[in-house]
Design a protein around this motif. Structure first.
Motif, PDB file in Angstrom:
ATOM      1  N   ASN A 136      11.891  -5.101  -3.409  1.00  0.00           N
ATOM      2  CA  ASN A 136      10.486  -4.208  -3.255  1.00  0.00           C
ATOM      3  C   ASN A 136       9.734  -4.389  -4.556  1.00  0.00           C
ATOM      4  O   ASN A 136       9.048  -3.549  -4.855  1.00  0.00           O
ATOM      5  CB  ASN A 136      10.877  -2.983  -2.659  1.00  0.00           C
ATOM      6  CG  ASN A 136      11.516  -3.012  -1.277  1.00  0.00           C
ATOM      7  OD1 ASN A 136      11.197  -3.738  -0.385  1.00  0.00           O
ATOM      8  ND2 ASN A 136      12.596  -2.099  -1.335  1.00  0.00           N
ATOM      9  N   SER A 137       9.746  -5.419  -5.441  1.00  0.00           N
ATOM     10  CA  SER A 137       9.279  -5.305  -6.661  1.00  0.00           C
ATOM     11  C   SER A 137       7.774  -5.948  -6.648  1.00  0.00           C
ATOM     12  O   SER A 137       7.109  -5.918  -7.701  1.00  0.00           O
ATOM     13  CB  SER A 137       9.937  -5.894  -7.721  1.00  0.00           C
ATOM     14  OG  SER A 137      10.300  -7.372  -7.324  1.00  0.00           O
ATOM     15  N   GLN A 138       7.048  -6.485  -5.568  1.00  0.00           N
ATOM     16  CA  GLN A 138       6.132  -7.343  -5.635  1.00  0.00           C
ATOM     17  C   GLN A 138       4.756  -6.703  -6.093  1.00  0.00           C
ATOM     18  O   GLN A 138       4.109  -7.124  -7.134  1.00  0.00           O
ATOM     19  CB  GLN A 138       5.702  -7.964  -4.086  1.00  0.00           C
ATOM     20  CG  GLN A 138       4.661  -8.824  -4.201  1.00  0.00           C
ATOM     21  CD  GLN A 138       5.146 -10.022  -4.744  1.00  0.00           C
ATOM     22  OE1 GLN A 138       6.196 -10.553  -4.375  1.00  0.00           O
ATOM     23  NE2 GLN A 138       4.673 -10.700  -5.932  1.00  0.00           N
ATOM     24  N   GLU A 139       4.753  -5.187  -5.954  1.00  0.00           N
ATOM     25  CA  GLU A 139       3.558  -4.540  -6.549  1.00  0.00           C
ATOM     26  C   GLU A 139       3.492  -4.432  -8.080  1.00  0.00           C
ATOM     27  O   GLU A 139       2.829  -4.416  -8.753  1.00  0.00           O
ATOM     28  CB  GLU A 139       3.385  -3.056  -5.812  1.00  0.00           C
ATOM     29  CG  GLU A 139       2.163  -2.341  -6.209  1.00  0.00           C
ATOM     30  CD  GLU A 139       2.183  -1.088  -5.511  1.00  0.00           C
ATOM     31  OE1 GLU A 139       1.227  -0.016  -6.067  1.00  0.00           O
ATOM     32  OE2 GLU A 139       2.560  -0.904  -4.237  1.00  0.00           O
ATOM     33  N   GLU A 140       5.028  -4.271  -8.390  1.00  0.00           N
ATOM     34  CA  GLU A 140       5.146  -3.880  -9.959  1.00  0.00           C
ATOM     35  C   GLU A 140       4.812  -5.411 -10.512  1.00  0.00           C
ATOM     36  O   GLU A 140       4.285  -5.350 -11.577  1.00  0.00           O
ATOM     37  CB  GLU A 140       6.698  -3.838 -10.033  1.00  0.00           C
ATOM     38  CG  GLU A 140       7.232  -2.445  -9.930  1.00  0.00           C
ATOM     39  CD  GLU A 140       8.589  -2.216 -10.208  1.00  0.00           C
ATOM     40  OE1 GLU A 140       9.063  -2.160 -11.452  1.00  0.00           O
ATOM     41  OE2 GLU A 140       9.297  -2.513  -9.475  1.00  0.00           O
ATOM     42  N   ASP A 157       2.675  -7.800  -9.475  1.00  0.00           N
ATOM     43  CA  ASP A 157       1.253  -7.916  -9.109  1.00  0.00           C
ATOM     44  C   ASP A 157       0.501  -7.206 -10.304  1.00  0.00           C
ATOM     45  O   ASP A 157      -0.346  -7.656 -10.753  1.00  0.00           O
ATOM     46  CB  ASP A 157       1.021  -7.498  -7.949  1.00  0.00           C
ATOM     47  CG  ASP A 157       1.457  -8.450  -6.781  1.00  0.00           C
ATOM     48  OD1 ASP A 157       1.858  -9.871  -7.151  1.00  0.00           O
ATOM     49  OD2 ASP A 157       1.328  -8.019  -5.560  1.00  0.00           O
ATOM     50  N   ASN A 158       1.088  -5.999 -10.754  1.00  0.00           N
ATOM     51  CA  ASN A 158       0.301  -5.350 -11.673  1.00  0.00           C
ATOM     52  C   ASN A 158       0.385  -5.510 -12.899  1.00  0.00           C
ATOM     53  O   ASN A 158      -0.249  -5.426 -14.006  1.00  0.00           O
ATOM     54  CB  ASN A 158       0.785  -3.617 -11.520  1.00  0.00           C
ATOM     55  CG  ASN A 158       0.467  -3.057 -10.128  1.00  0.00           C
ATOM     56  OD1 ASN A 158      -0.767  -3.393  -9.647  1.00  0.00           O
ATOM     57  ND2 ASN A 158       1.046  -2.050  -9.799  1.00  0.00           N
TER      58      ASN A 158
END
Length: 162
Positions: A146-150, A152-153
């Motif tokens: 679930n690391s996609q947002e990390e 992307d940021n």
């Protein structure tokens, strides 16, 4: 940056770092390269921990199975690894010290069980004094999928723009 100027290189023992490397590569494009030591690490946890500590204490650089063909063609190199003993595993030290990375940007990322980046970014800076080493990304092992947002940021912080 053009796609051919980006390399994602990673070392993964349990598979967590591979997952993060593949997520990064899917976004940034370019080439992907797995850092693989000639002699594989044991699968048993305590044996890996002991071997990693011994290699670190001796500053042992294990030989790698393959090399990147034309490292000079890359401007931005993502380097991924699990945090072992608060730093990079020694196959990553073998990889980084095996090339002249002067003038390149190195973007470190790690997976960890709670220790974050440790001193790994500082150690990479020591191994690559002629490179620009960005602040790293630390992904907790339990959050890898679930690391996609990390990710992307973090990418804009290392100079990658979609």
């Amino acid at each position: 940056m053009t796609e051919k100027s980006i390399l994602t290189a990673y070392f993964s023992h349990s598979g967590n770092t591979r997952i993060v490397a593949e997520k990064i590569h899917e976004i940034v494009g370019g080439d992907i390269f797995e850092i693989v030591p000639v002699d594989p690490y044991p699968q048993q946890y305590n044996a890996v921990v002991e071997q990693a500590k011994s290699e670190l204490d001796r500053d042992y650089r294990p030989p790698l199975k393959t090399k990147v063909g034309d490292i000079d063609s890359y401007d931005l190199i993502f380097v991924g690894y699990p945090d072992w003993w608060s730093t990079i595993p020694m196959p990553v030290a073998s990889f980084l010290s095996g090339y002249d990375l002067s003038g390149k940007t190195i973007a470190p990322f790690c997976t960890h069980g709670g220790s974050g980046l440790g001193r790994s970014v500082a150690d990479i800076r020591k191994l690559c004094p002629g490179s620009t080493v960005s602040d790293g990304l630390a992904v907790r092992a339990g959050n890898v999928k679930n690391s996609q947002e990390e990710i992307d940021n973090w990418l804009p912080e290392v100079g990658f723009r979609n």
